[in-house]
Motif scaffolding. Structure first.
Motif, PDB file in Angstrom:
ATOM      1  N   ASP A   6      34.697 -24.528  59.811  1.00 58.35           N
ATOM      2  CA  ASP A   6      34.792 -25.391  58.644  1.00 58.35           C
ATOM      3  C   ASP A   6      33.534 -25.368  57.809  1.00 58.35           C
ATOM      4  N   THR A   7      32.413 -24.972  58.379  1.00 55.59           N
ATOM      5  CA  THR A   7      31.170 -24.986  57.637  1.00 55.59           C
ATOM      6  C   THR A   7      30.778 -23.607  57.139  1.00 55.59           C
ATOM      7  N   LEU A   8      31.014 -22.595  57.946  1.00 58.13           N
ATOM      8  CA  LEU A   8      30.679 -21.234  57.537  1.00 58.13           C
ATOM      9  C   LEU A   8      31.802 -20.306  57.987  1.00 58.13           C
ATOM     10  N   PRO A   9      32.137 -19.300  57.230  1.00 62.34           N
ATOM     11  CA  PRO A   9      33.154 -18.364  57.715  1.00 62.34           C
ATOM     12  C   PRO A   9      32.656 -17.619  58.944  1.00 62.34           C
ATOM     13  N   LEU A  10      33.505 -17.508  59.942  1.00 62.81           N
ATOM     14  CA  LEU A  10      33.114 -16.779  61.153  1.00 62.81           C
ATOM     15  C   LEU A  10      33.017 -15.286  60.888  1.00 62.81           C
ATOM     16  N   PHE A  11      33.844 -14.785  59.981  1.00 59.94           N
ATOM     17  CA  PHE A  11      33.880 -13.359  59.694  1.00 59.94           C
ATOM     18  C   PHE A  11      33.847 -13.156  58.180  1.00 59.94           C
ATOM     19  N   PRO A  12      32.667 -13.212  57.553  1.00 56.29           N
ATOM     20  CA  PRO A  12      32.596 -13.012  56.093  1.00 56.29           C
ATOM     21  C   PRO A  12      33.186 -11.664  55.709  1.00 56.29           C
ATOM     22  N   LEU A  13      33.963 -11.659  54.621  1.00 50.35           N
ATOM     23  CA  LEU A  13      34.669 -10.445  54.228  1.00 50.35           C
ATOM     24  C   LEU A  13      33.802  -9.479  53.445  1.00 50.35           C
ATOM     25  N   GLN A  14      32.907 -10.002  52.603  1.00 52.02           N
ATOM     26  CA  GLN A  14      32.137  -9.137  51.733  1.00 52.02           C
ATOM     27  C   GLN A  14      30.662  -9.536  51.759  1.00 52.02           C
ATOM     28  N   PRO A  15      29.757  -8.560  51.666  1.00 47.70           N
ATOM     29  CA  PRO A  15      28.334  -8.896  51.548  1.00 47.70           C
ATOM     30  C   PRO A  15      28.046  -9.476  50.177  1.00 47.70           C
ATOM     31  N   PRO A  16      26.899 -10.124  50.002  1.00 39.61           N
ATOM     32  CA  PRO A  16      26.556 -10.660  48.672  1.00 39.61           C
ATOM     33  C   PRO A  16      26.540  -9.565  47.622  1.00 39.61           C
ATOM     34  N   ARG A  17      27.077  -9.876  46.448  1.00 35.67           N
ATOM     35  CA  ARG A  17      27.148  -8.889  45.363  1.00 35.67           C
ATOM     36  C   ARG A  17      25.845  -8.851  44.583  1.00 35.67           C
ATOM     37  N   SER A  18      25.512  -7.684  44.058  1.00 34.76           N
ATOM     38  CA  SER A  18      24.304  -7.525  43.263  1.00 34.76           C
ATOM     39  C   SER A  18      24.498  -8.152  41.891  1.00 34.76           C
TER      40      SER A  18
END
Length: 626
Positions: free
Chosen positions: A535-547
């Motif tokens: 609920d606080t952070l995604p366990l498996f982020p889909l994409q890295p931060p974009r430039s």
């Protein structure tokens, strides 16, 4: 092979022998804790019988007894933590037998054919994988709850002592695979219940899970020593535990060879195809909706459309036409739509960190409404953010602004201009001059009234003027009479004859900062109502931060699409593999991205202007924002 869980030798040491090696690590740890106590007992007994009389034995005995007491206390605390700490449980959607009687019947038939215990329950996960998960730990029974997407619920049969593991099935498999394919894929997974029933293997697995849970408990203040000891024991048994799991998998695969072996080879191809389509659906289609506060309610049904489109593009449609006519595995569910909605909500929690339940700011969206409620809203939100960044950089509406404009004394404001028509235009500037400071609130910079036209010639055009000293100069275009945000404003600002695109870097940095602040504000607003974990952070982020350049290109593309919708009769659309797309005349226009990149990275607007003229977009017309 018998049904008691004995394992076979398949080119690796047996799982049972490796399990015994893991248990020996536990026995040695227990012996190390008891050793000081045993020495203390020997010294006390020797003192009582008079064999160790005189100095320094009284002091030695007292010191050894104190050390033994401390070691026993620490060992008792550590052992209690390992036994009582609740191991992590994968968030899943529980599937009762009443909700899927045919699926339970299929799984039990597989277990009977392979002579292994049937799984105690079935659960679904929004991922392209299947496995067995033991939820019979004593900590789960004490808690009296089960994992159901992170929501507490009544304990099920899977938490009873000695219960068989839970079969976790990837929900995309149910919608994409046929019934026979699903049975072939699940056969080696269900066969793993046999080795899991062996007491030594079950004991070794419980010990490793307890150590893993103890590491998490040791992250609390004052309990760091528990994590240190748990990590030490995990390092000592890491190799044996890994080989034990390999042995279990080898034994399960060997046992399942007699069940649909030929069909399993074909079904494995569908596993890879399902993974590819599921990944594209999440990153290209679901993620934009999640960022807008909406979650697609039928992701599993969408993966079928995505995989069908992928097969068509890869010229595989003819090969899969026959299999699509067979019974899909989702027919094994009583209410596929309700199950699909539950797994879709769980996917949003795992991969994006969304709330556990739907609400006013977190509502479902159907695929039919996706273009209008997600794509169009996404474009207009990004277009509004782009113009907000331009306002922050003091770029007047409708007029270009060189990134290096000289500061000139402000002229008196024009009375006919009102606040509703936007900020007043700025004077023209030539590249190479000193940067102009941003306008302060309450100040105004007005240009001379009347249109200003650029001289004719190859270098003339909106945002360009005649060469001054060999360098093309920026010249304000004619007043368009509109006070709203326009595409012409962005084109003129990003145009850079030198090709350095310095203005784009400044604008990209501003957009990145604004977006980061919005995300932090959204996280702070939702923080008090969240309980942690997914609920606080995604366990498996889909994409890295974009430039910054990627963000700027996305925002310029969104503004172009908004202008096309407003002035050229285009429409937002959905592509199952690429996400939001622009439809012109009912057909997708996929040639916009390189032209936007030419403007953002090189400061050359010519390709984009040609595209706008071809489609019929009027860049000087105001764009409707959110």
């Amino acid at each position: 092979m018998s049904g008691t869980g004995s394992t076979a030798e398949v080119g690796t040491p047996s799982a049972r022998s490796r399990a015994l090696a893991v248990l020996r690590v536990r026995s040695r740890a227990l012996a190390a804790v008891l050793l000081p106590a045993a020495l203390a007992v020997v010294l006390v007994a020797a003192r009582m019988t008079g064999r160790l009389a005189g100095d320094p034995w009284p002091a030695v005995t007292l010191a050894v007894c104190a050390v033994a007491a401390l070691v026993l206390l620490a060992g008792g605390i550590f052992g209690a933590v390992v036994l009582r700490a609740r191991p992590a449980v994968t968030p899943t959607v529980p599937l009762s037998e009443a909700a899927a009687p045919d699926l339970y019947r299929l799984v039990r038939d597989l277990a009977d054919r392979m002579d292994v215990p049937a799984p105690s329950a079935i659960a679904l996960t929004p991922d392209c994988d299947s496995w067995l998960e033991d939820r019979a730990h004593a900590a789960h029974r004490r808690a009296g709850v089960r994992a159901s997407g992170g929501i507490a619920g009544p304990a099920g049969p899977e938490s009873e002592p000695g219960a068989a593991p839970v079969l976790v099935i990837g929900s995309p498999f149910l919608w994409w695979m046929r019934v026979a394919e699903l049975r072939a894929v699940l056969a080696p997974v269900v066969a793993g219940t046999g080795p899991s029933a062996h007491p030594d293997i079950a004991d070794a697995r419980g010990f490793v899970r307890g150590l893993d849970a103890a590491v998490d408990v040791g992250s609390r203040p004052g309990l760091g020593w528990i994590a240190h000891c748990a990590r030490l024991l995990l390092r000592l048994c890491r190799t044996d535990a890994a080989e034990m799991e390999r042995g279990v998998a080898a034994a399960a695969a060997d046992r399942a060879q007699g069940v649909d072996y030929g069909l399993r080879i074909v079904a494995q191809e569908q596993v890879g195809l399902a993974y590819a389509g599921w990944d594209r659906l999440l990153t290209r289609v679901a993620l934009p909706a999640w960022r807008m506060g909406r979650w697609p309610a039928h992701l599993d049904a969408g993966v079928v459309s995505a995989l069908t489109e992928l097969s068509r593009r890869d010229r595989l449609a003819d090969e899969f036409t026959s299999r699509l006519g067979e019974r899909p595995a989702c027919d094994l569910l009583e209410q596929p739509g309700a199950v699909d909605e539950a797994t879709s909500l769980l996917a949003a929690r795992l991969f994006h960190g969304g709330p556990a339940e739907a609400g006013p700011d977190w509502s479902p969206v159907d695929w039919a409404a996706y273009p209008e409620e997600v794509v169009d809203r996404k474009w207009r939100t990004e277009a509004a953010r782009l113009h907000t960044a331009l306002d922050a950089l003091s770029v007047p509406a409708g007029l270009p602004r060189s990134p290096a404009a000289p500061q000139t004394p402000p002229k008196p404001p024009v009375p006919a201009r009102t606040a509703a028509s936007g900020p007043a235009p700025a004077p023209a500037a030539t590249p190479g001059s000193a940067p102009a400071p941003a306008a302060t609130p309450g100040s105004a910079q007005a240009a001379a009234p009347g249109p200003v036209t650029a001289p004719a010639g190859p270098s003339a055009g909106p945002g360009r003027g005649a060469a001054v000293g060999g360098i093309p100069a920026f010249v304000p275009p004619a007043e368009d009479g509109f006070g709203g945000p326009t595409l012409e404003r962005v084109l003129a600002y990003l145009t850079d004859p030198t090709g350095e695109a310095a203005a784009g870097d400044a604008l990209a940095g501003r957009i990145g900062g604004d977006l980061a602040r919005e995300e932090r504000a959204a996280g702070s607003a939702a923080g008090p109502g969240r309980t942690g974990g997914a609920d606080t952070l995604p366990l498996f982020p889909l994409q890295p931060p974009r430039s910054g350049r990627d963000l700027l290109a996305d925002h310029v593309t969104a503004l172009v699409c908004c202008a096309a919708v407003d002035s050229a009769g285009a429409a937002p659309g959905l592509d199952w593999l690429d996400g939001p797309v622009l439809l012109v005349g009912g057909r997708r226009r996929a040639d916009l991205a390189p032209r936007v990149l030419s403007l953002v990275e090189d400061g050359d607007p010519a390709p984009l202007r040609e595209w706008l003229a071809e489609v019929g977009v009027r860049p000087e017309k105001p764009v409707r924002l959110v």
